[in-house]
Scaffold this motif. Sequence first.
Motif, short mmCIF file in Angstrom:
data_model
loop_
_atom_site.label_atom_id
_atom_site.label_comp_id
_atom_site.label_asym_id
_atom_site.label_seq_id
_atom_site.Cartn_x
_atom_site.Cartn_y
_atom_site.Cartn_z
N LEU A 1 -3.94 2.34 -7.77
CA LEU A 1 -3.31 3.62 -8.08
C LEU A 1 -1.82 3.66 -7.74
O LEU A 1 -1.07 4.40 -8.37
N ASP A 2 -1.39 2.86 -6.77
CA ASP A 2 0.05 2.84 -6.48
C ASP A 2 0.83 2.26 -7.66
O ASP A 2 1.92 2.74 -8.00
N ALA B 1 0.85 4.83 -10.53
CA ALA B 1 1.86 5.86 -10.32
C ALA B 1 3.23 5.39 -10.79
O ALA B 1 3.99 6.14 -11.41
N ARG B 2 3.56 4.14 -10.52
CA ARG B 2 4.84 3.60 -10.97
C ARG B 2 4.88 3.48 -12.50
O ARG B 2 5.91 3.72 -13.13
N TRP C 1 3.24 5.43 -14.59
CA TRP C 1 3.40 6.77 -15.16
C TRP C 1 4.80 7.33 -14.94
O TRP C 1 5.29 8.12 -15.74
N ASP C 2 5.46 6.91 -13.88
CA ASP C 2 6.87 7.29 -13.69
C ASP C 2 7.72 6.78 -14.85
O ASP C 2 8.69 7.41 -15.25
N ARG D 1 -7.59 11.78 -7.54
CA ARG D 1 -6.44 10.93 -7.24
C ARG D 1 -5.76 10.45 -8.52
O ARG D 1 -4.53 10.36 -8.60
N VAL D 2 -6.56 10.13 -9.54
CA VAL D 2 -5.99 9.70 -10.83
C VAL D 2 -5.25 10.85 -11.49
O VAL D 2 -4.12 10.70 -11.97
N ILE E 1 -1.84 11.68 -10.56
CA ILE E 1 -0.82 10.76 -11.10
C ILE E 1 -0.59 11.02 -12.59
O ILE E 1 0.54 11.20 -13.03
N THR E 2 -1.67 11.01 -13.36
CA THR E 2 -1.56 11.06 -14.82
C THR E 2 -1.64 12.47 -15.39
O THR E 2 -1.20 12.72 -16.51
#
Length: 263
Positions: free
Chosen positions: A146-147, A150-151, A153-154, A183-184, A187-188
């Motif tokens: 997930l880390d 996150a990058r 999706w950034d 958690r997903v 991010i998304t």
Amino acid sequence: MRIGAHVDSTDPLAEAAARSADTVQFFLSDPQGWKAPKPREDAERLRTAEVDLYVHAPYVINVATLNNRIRIPSRKLLLGHANAATAIGAKGLIVHGGHVNAGDDLAVGFDNWRKTFAYAADSGGFGVPVLIENTAGGDNACARRLDALARLWDAIGDYEVGFCLDTCHAYAGGEDLLGLVDRVKAITGRIDLVHANNSKGAFNSGQDRHDNLGGGTIDPELVVAVIRAAGAPVVVETPGGVEGQTADIGFLRQQLGTASPAA
């Protein structure tokens, strides 16, 4: 809730009927090859069917890589599959998150994803939602942990991009399924499709080996909990052909309290 299976592409609607599925996923070309998909003679029948269709892009596609001999053909092949998926009225095109090679900068891989969407925009857009799928293995993957997600999706979150959550991939990739949906989504912001698969490999094994929902190393109730929390359509990519997948679909319908299409 729409529940179905990944099926052979020859006659997806017949495969759906055989499983009492209300959604199917299939390939439009060799999943291990680079050939562009050909127009389907049954395109009109697929477009007008009550069954929801999803297309899975070939496994060879890797738009993140720094190797331009793979990255550039991957972009073209992804766009070609998006056009072909649009032609049959598909709800989405699923593609794996990809990876960079050992020693390469993962940040460049994320930017290559951004360039992929920019490339498509210059060609008129994808035409169908592109759903990036989390993957099970690799220390240089863009969508395993997930880390990294996150990058990613950034880099691409400003584009219209969706997410496909695979339960086997998440578990084998080292992500706890309990609370995973929250958690997903943090991010998304979305989960568009769930690949409901058990895992033959152990937790954090990195092994992409699917099993039927009643087998494998994941508690089936955890898979059900993920589906319930996601509230998205479901596709099982499990072994056993019609018999095995029908049993998995039936199990999910029973657990979730949803009816089959004929009901």
